[in-house]
Design a protein around this motif. Structure first.
Motif, PDB file in Angstrom:
ATOM      1  N   GLY A  90       0.803  -1.225   0.000  1.00 41.76           N
ATOM      2  CA  GLY A  90       0.000   0.000   0.000  1.00 41.76           C
ATOM      3  C   GLY A  90       0.835   1.272   0.000  1.00 41.76           C
ATOM      4  N   LEU A  91       2.170   1.133  -0.104  1.00 40.63           N
ATOM      5  CA  LEU A  91       3.044   2.312  -0.006  1.00 40.63           C
ATOM      6  C   LEU A  91       3.334   2.920  -1.382  1.00 40.63           C
ATOM      7  CD1 LEU A  91       5.639   0.952   2.593  1.00 40.63           C
ATOM      8  CD2 LEU A  91       3.509   2.193   3.019  1.00 40.63           C
ATOM      9  N   ASP A  92       3.781   4.178  -1.357  1.00 38.56           N
ATOM     10  CA  ASP A  92       4.109   4.896  -2.595  1.00 38.56           C
ATOM     11  C   ASP A  92       5.596   4.703  -2.891  1.00 38.56           C
ATOM     12  OD1 ASP A  92       4.564   6.621  -4.659  1.00 38.56           O
ATOM     13  OD2 ASP A  92       3.419   8.295  -3.804  1.00 38.56           O
ATOM     14  N   VAL A  93       5.910   3.794  -3.833  1.00 39.44           N
ATOM     15  CA  VAL A  93       7.317   3.491  -4.127  1.00 39.44           C
ATOM     16  C   VAL A  93       8.014   4.657  -4.825  1.00 39.44           C
ATOM     17  CG1 VAL A  93       6.979   0.991  -4.195  1.00 39.44           C
ATOM     18  CG2 VAL A  93       6.751   2.310  -6.303  1.00 39.44           C
ATOM     19  N   ASN A  94       7.241   5.517  -5.486  1.00 40.90           N
ATOM     20  CA  ASN A  94       7.852   6.656  -6.188  1.00 40.90           C
ATOM     21  C   ASN A  94       8.428   7.680  -5.218  1.00 40.90           C
ATOM     22  OD1 ASN A  94       7.051   5.615  -8.705  1.00 40.90           O
ATOM     23  ND2 ASN A  94       4.984   6.392  -8.367  1.00 40.90           N
ATOM     24  N   LYS A  95       7.912   7.672  -3.976  1.00 40.59           N
ATOM     25  CA  LYS A  95       8.408   8.627  -2.971  1.00 40.59           C
ATOM     26  C   LYS A  95       9.390   7.962  -2.013  1.00 40.59           C
ATOM     27  CE  LYS A  95       4.328  11.579  -3.069  1.00 40.59           C
ATOM     28  NZ  LYS A  95       3.059  11.897  -2.389  1.00 40.59           N
ATOM     29  N   CYS A  96       9.814   6.728  -2.344  1.00 39.61           N
ATOM     30  CA  CYS A  96      10.728   5.961  -1.466  1.00 39.61           C
ATOM     31  C   CYS A  96      10.144   5.817  -0.060  1.00 39.61           C
ATOM     32  CB  CYS A  96      12.109   6.615  -1.400  1.00 39.61           C
ATOM     33  SG  CYS A  96      12.956   6.552  -2.977  1.00 39.61           S
ATOM     34  N   GLU A  97       8.847   5.590  -0.013  1.00 38.07           N
ATOM     35  CA  GLU A  97       8.154   5.417   1.274  1.00 38.07           C
ATOM     36  C   GLU A  97       8.370   3.977   1.743  1.00 38.07           C
ATOM     37  OE1 GLU A  97       3.568   5.910   2.971  1.00 38.07           O
ATOM     38  OE2 GLU A  97       3.934   5.978   0.823  1.00 38.07           O
ATOM     39  N   ILE A  98       8.941   3.791   2.947  1.00 36.50           N
ATOM     40  CA  ILE A  98       9.187   2.422   3.418  1.00 36.50           C
ATOM     41  C   ILE A  98       8.214   2.003   4.523  1.00 36.50           C
ATOM     42  CG2 ILE A  98      11.620   2.384   2.754  1.00 36.50           C
ATOM     43  CD1 ILE A  98      12.176   2.598   5.865  1.00 36.50           C
TER      44      ILE A  98
ATOM     45  N   ILE B 145       1.361   9.023   9.183  1.00 35.91           N
ATOM     46  CA  ILE B 145       2.773   9.412   9.306  1.00 35.91           C
ATOM     47  C   ILE B 145       3.551   8.601   8.273  1.00 35.91           C
ATOM     48  CG2 ILE B 145       4.817   9.332  10.788  1.00 35.91           C
ATOM     49  CD1 ILE B 145       2.791   9.622  13.169  1.00 35.91           C
ATOM     50  N   ILE B 146       4.311   9.297   7.442  1.00 35.52           N
ATOM     51  CA  ILE B 146       4.996   8.643   6.325  1.00 35.52           C
ATOM     52  C   ILE B 146       6.498   8.574   6.608  1.00 35.52           C
ATOM     53  CG2 ILE B 146       5.629   8.976   3.893  1.00 35.52           C
ATOM     54  CD1 ILE B 146       2.717  10.119   3.590  1.00 35.52           C
ATOM     55  N   MET B 147       7.069   7.386   6.483  1.00 32.60           N
ATOM     56  CA  MET B 147       8.513   7.182   6.676  1.00 32.60           C
ATOM     57  C   MET B 147       9.164   6.993   5.306  1.00 32.60           C
ATOM     58  SD  MET B 147       9.046   6.925  10.023  1.00 32.60           S
ATOM     59  CE  MET B 147       8.124   6.648  11.529  1.00 32.60           C
ATOM     60  N   THR B 148      10.155   7.816   4.986  1.00 32.66           N
ATOM     61  CA  THR B 148      10.813   7.703   3.677  1.00 32.66           C
ATOM     62  C   THR B 148      12.331   7.623   3.851  1.00 32.66           C
ATOM     63  OG1 THR B 148      10.776  10.112   3.512  1.00 32.66           O
ATOM     64  CG2 THR B 148       9.059   8.934   2.326  1.00 32.66           C
ATOM     65  N   VAL B 149      12.987   7.054   2.842  1.00 30.18           N
ATOM     66  CA  VAL B 149      14.449   7.060   2.769  1.00 30.18           C
ATOM     67  C   VAL B 149      14.805   8.047   1.657  1.00 30.18           C
ATOM     68  CG1 VAL B 149      16.510   5.709   2.240  1.00 30.18           C
ATOM     69  CG2 VAL B 149      14.647   4.666   3.531  1.00 30.18           C
ATOM     70  N   PRO B 150      15.388   9.201   1.996  1.00 31.20           N
ATOM     71  CA  PRO B 150      15.652  10.197   0.936  1.00 31.20           C
ATOM     72  C   PRO B 150      16.614   9.648  -0.125  1.00 31.20           C
ATOM     73  CG  PRO B 150      15.953  11.124   3.151  1.00 31.20           C
ATOM     74  CD  PRO B 150      15.823   9.648   3.314  1.00 31.20           C
ATOM     75  N   ARG B 151      16.212   9.751  -1.376  1.00 33.46           N
ATOM     76  CA  ARG B 151      17.064   9.338  -2.496  1.00 33.46           C
ATOM     77  C   ARG B 151      17.007  10.424  -3.572  1.00 33.46           C
ATOM     78  NH1 ARG B 151      18.164   3.465  -2.508  1.00 33.46           N
ATOM     79  NH2 ARG B 151      18.827   3.229  -0.344  1.00 33.46           N
ATOM     80  N   LYS B 152      18.129  10.645  -4.252  1.00 28.93           N
ATOM     81  CA  LYS B 152      18.157  11.683  -5.290  1.00 28.93           C
ATOM     82  C   LYS B 152      17.517  11.207  -6.580  1.00 28.93           C
ATOM     83  CE  LYS B 152      22.196  14.047  -3.431  1.00 28.93           C
ATOM     84  NZ  LYS B 152      23.647  14.202  -3.474  1.00 28.93           N
ATOM     85  N   SER B 153      17.652   9.926  -6.872  1.00 33.86           N
ATOM     86  CA  SER B 153      17.148   9.410  -8.150  1.00 33.86           C
ATOM     87  C   SER B 153      15.639   9.175  -8.097  1.00 33.86           C
ATOM     88  CB  SER B 153      17.853   8.088  -8.458  1.00 33.86           C
ATOM     89  OG  SER B 153      17.201   7.434  -9.521  1.00 33.86           O
ATOM     90  N   ASP B 154      14.973   9.353  -9.244  1.00 29.76           N
ATOM     91  CA  ASP B 154      13.536   9.077  -9.346  1.00 29.76           C
ATOM     92  C   ASP B 154      13.266   7.636  -9.769  1.00 29.76           C
ATOM     93  OD1 ASP B 154      12.869  11.604  -8.615  1.00 29.76           O
ATOM     94  OD2 ASP B 154      12.762  12.380 -10.664  1.00 29.76           O
ATOM     95  N   LEU B 155      14.328   6.870 -10.049  1.00 29.61           N
ATOM     96  CA  LEU B 155      14.136   5.493 -10.505  1.00 29.61           C
ATOM     97  C   LEU B 155      13.678   4.597  -9.356  1.00 29.61           C
ATOM     98  CD1 LEU B 155      17.350   5.151 -12.692  1.00 29.61           C
ATOM     99  CD2 LEU B 155      15.013   5.535 -13.496  1.00 29.61           C
ATOM    100  N   PHE B 156      13.110   3.445  -9.720  1.00 26.44           N
ATOM    101  CA  PHE B 156      12.665   2.480  -8.705  1.00 26.44           C
ATOM    102  C   PHE B 156      13.869   1.980  -7.899  1.00 26.44           C
ATOM    103  CE2 PHE B 156      11.775  -2.013  -7.550  1.00 26.44           C
ATOM    104  CZ  PHE B 156      10.721  -1.782  -6.673  1.00 26.44           C
ATOM    105  N   GLN B 157      13.765   2.063  -6.571  1.00 24.16           N
ATOM    106  CA  GLN B 157      14.877   1.689  -5.694  1.00 24.16           C
ATOM    107  C   GLN B 157      14.718   0.226  -5.265  1.00 24.16           C
ATOM    108  OE1 GLN B 157      17.269   4.120  -4.979  1.00 24.16           O
ATOM    109  NE2 GLN B 157      16.140   5.384  -6.430  1.00 24.16           N
ATOM    110  N   ASP B 158      15.302  -0.673  -6.066  1.00 26.95           N
ATOM    111  CA  ASP B 158      15.039  -2.091  -5.786  1.00 26.95           C
ATOM    112  C   ASP B 158      15.691  -2.575  -4.492  1.00 26.95           C
ATOM    113  OD1 ASP B 158      17.575  -1.941  -6.762  1.00 26.95           O
ATOM    114  OD2 ASP B 158      17.277  -3.299  -8.458  1.00 26.95           O
ATOM    115  N   ASP B 159      16.679  -1.839  -3.961  1.00 30.59           N
ATOM    116  CA  ASP B 159      17.250  -2.258  -2.679  1.00 30.59           C
ATOM    117  C   ASP B 159      16.312  -1.942  -1.516  1.00 30.59           C
ATOM    118  OD1 ASP B 159      17.687   0.489  -3.101  1.00 30.59           O
ATOM    119  OD2 ASP B 159      19.294   0.516  -1.612  1.00 30.59           O
ATOM    120  N   LEU B 160      15.429  -0.950  -1.700  1.00 28.72           N
ATOM    121  CA  LEU B 160      14.434  -0.629  -0.650  1.00 28.72           C
ATOM    122  C   LEU B 160      13.203  -1.518  -0.776  1.00 28.72           C
ATOM    123  CD1 LEU B 160      14.371   3.292  -0.620  1.00 28.72           C
ATOM    124  CD2 LEU B 160      15.727   1.746   0.807  1.00 28.72           C
ATOM    125  N   TYR B 161      12.952  -2.016  -1.982  1.00 31.20           N
ATOM    126  CA  TYR B 161      11.714  -2.771  -2.226  1.00 31.20           C
ATOM    127  C   TYR B 161      11.984  -4.141  -2.821  1.00 31.20           C
ATOM    128  CZ  TYR B 161       9.698   1.890  -1.647  1.00 31.20           C
ATOM    129  OH  TYR B 161       9.355   3.117  -1.150  1.00 31.20           O
TER     130      TYR B 161
END
Length: 513
Positions: free
Chosen positions: A363-371, A385-401
């Motif tokens: 149910g999370l927003d992967v585009n915002k790096c929401e974990i 309350i939204i928890m995110t890992v700040p990332r500079k790239s807009d690409l899909f972060q497969d290490d987070l997901y």
């Protein structure tokens, strides 16, 4: 109140309140390490989650004017899935909970329909992991009820559950769906019994009524649903094989304090517990069920008296601890290197939390790096309350997901009761999670939930295949009932409006005269 070196747990590390926490942990690591180089490495431990950033949403994205339940029970009072947020509320003359579509933010009208079939306060709710429209509730009225929520949310209050599960002799404070088998539901009551139900037939198939001598504080399934672990008022943590009906492992006095404990399974099979020391300090501990003599790690945190509710993400190995009555969420990373439980950070706010909902990964927003996304209950509102890992790239972060548990069941209820096990069926979040168009229809075909069986209906497991025709006719009946109810409600509204019009006409006539 910071933990001092003298208050350290057996792991030789400490976790302390808010701002001093990281510094205190690092400071102790420095004094414990003889080599400066080793110290430096410990202090700047590499982790992609060191900078997890928590933020509450703006006011207009909160759910306002909700009378959150005041019942004295240490459950989270809130359950969330990618479609709905459910919140246990104050209700006169019975028990009720709200079910709101996620987009229904803002002020919630007092007349908003509720799920209100229980005759006593609702104590716990849990969404089915394999059907986002099915929710179970346990209540002080000693029953468990399973409800089917319409696809677009409630338009009328729901008083008729799909099935009533009766078997407990005292209030039911815990309900938990099986993680991989369809229609398998566990309930635990103040009669110290755990019952595992086949919801599709309304039967209690496993009754563990002689394993706990005192109140059960919580129950957690392991990753594939082959074992459960429990925390009890007798200060024991037990690991139980429910189908063999035997205790696989147990630890007496896992935490020595008298206040409630919590125990949850981690993905690797270890057990994580929260509780209190003899000096009423809050503790967290990590155990290996194969050897529960000593904990893998034991940390003391602070002297607050709220019960710590753990929320675990198996994909990232992060545990979030939300204390009831606290105004913060602390989070820790579990690894296989000492000290095993690593403090990451604390999200702090001003208002204390009455309860907390936790969104499944899909149910999370992967585009915002929401974990992670939490739904924090205040006295009169629910605040995401939204928890995110700040990332500079807009690409899909497969290490987070990494691939995460999807909505499909890996087993049918009968297969699990016969002894089969299966890990969750995983899905990729690369393109975001989109519920399939035919998904509900497919689940309904397999799922006898829609056929509205009568309360505690006894059915032979062998007769299940014959039920597809019954399910279809039951589904039509259910739809017909819903339409008839809606027609009746419209008629009532028209009658009321007619009366009002005639009164206004009379008033007009008097004024004109």
């Amino acid at each position: 109140a910071s933990a001092l070196p003298g208050q350290l747990g057996r792991s030789g590390s400490c976790c302390t309140e808010e701002h001093g926490c990281a510094a205190a942990c690092q400071g102790f690591a420095a004094s414990a390490q003889p080599h400066a180089l080793g110290t430096m490495r410990r202090v700047v431990r590499q982790s992609k989650f060191r900078h997890v950033f928590g933020q509450a949403v703006k006011n207009d994205q909160c759910y306002d004017d909700i009378r959150v339940s005041r019942v004295t029970w240490d459950s989270s009072f809130c359950a969330v899935n990618p479609r709905f947020v459910a919140i246990i509320i104050e209700a006169s003359g019975g028990g009720a909970f709200l079910v709101l579509p996620l987009h229904k933010t803002g002020r919630i009208d007092k007349s908003y329909p509720t799920v209100c079939g229980h005759t006593g306060p609702v104590l716990d709710i849990d969404w089915c992991p394999h059907n986002d429209q099915v929710i179970a509730s346990g209540s002080e009225d000693c029953t468990v009820m399973v409800w089917q929520i319409p696809e677009n949310g409630l338009t009328l209050s729901l008083t008729e559950p799909v099935v009533i599960l009766e078997g407990h002799s005292k209030r039911v404070g815990i309900v938990a769906w099986h993680p991989t088998a369809r229609n398998v539901l566990l309930s635990a009551g103040c009669d110290n019994a755990i019952i595992i139900w086949n919801v599709g037939t309304g039967e209690a198939l496993i009754n563990l009524d002689d394993m706990h001598s005192d109140m059960i504080y919580n129950v957690s399934w392991n990753r594939n649903g082959s074992l459960i672990c429990t925390a009890s008022k007798d200060k024991k943590v037990r690991v139980i094989d429910p189908r063999k009906q035997e205790i696989v492992a147990e630890k007496e006095k896992a935490h020595e304090g008298a206040r409630p404990m919590r125990a949850i399974f981690l993905a690797d099979g270890n057990v994580f517990t929260t509780g209190f020391s003899r000096m009423s300090e809050r503790q967290l501990a990590l155990w290996n069920p194969k050897n529960m003599e000593e904990p893998i790690a034991l940390h003391e945190m602070d002297t607050s008296n709220g019960v710590l509710l753990p929320f675990y993400d198996p994909d990232t190995s992060i545990i979030y601890l939300c204390g009831k009555g606290d105004s913060s969420i602390r989070y820790f990373e579990i690894t296989d290197e000492s000290p095993y439980v690593h403090y990451l950070n604390t999200f702090s706010s001003k208002e204390p939390q009455r309860g907390m909902g936790y969104m499944p990964k899909r149910g999370l927003d992967v585009n915002k790096c929401e974990i992670a996304r939490f739904f924090k209950l205040h006295e009169r509102k629910c605040e995401p309350i939204i928890m995110t890992v700040p990332r500079k790239s807009d690409l899909f972060q497969d290490d987070l997901y990494p691939d995460t548990a999807g909505p499909e069941a890996a087993l049918e209820a009968e297969e699990w009761f016969e002894g089969k096990n299966a890990d969750p069926l995983l899905i990729s979040l690369k393109d975001g999670y989109i519920p399939g168009k035919n998904r509900d229809l497919k689940v309904v075909k397999k799922n006898i939930l829609d056929s509205k069986p009568t309360a505690n209906k006894k059915c032979d497991l062998i007769s299940i295949p014959k039920k597809t025709a019954d399910a279809a006719s039951g589904q039509n009946e259910a739809k017909l009932d819903e339409i008839l109810k809606e027609i009746k409600s419209i008629k009532d509204t028209i009658c009321n409006q007619d009366e009002r019009i005639s009164k206004l006409e009379q008033q007009m006539a008097k004024i004109a005269a």
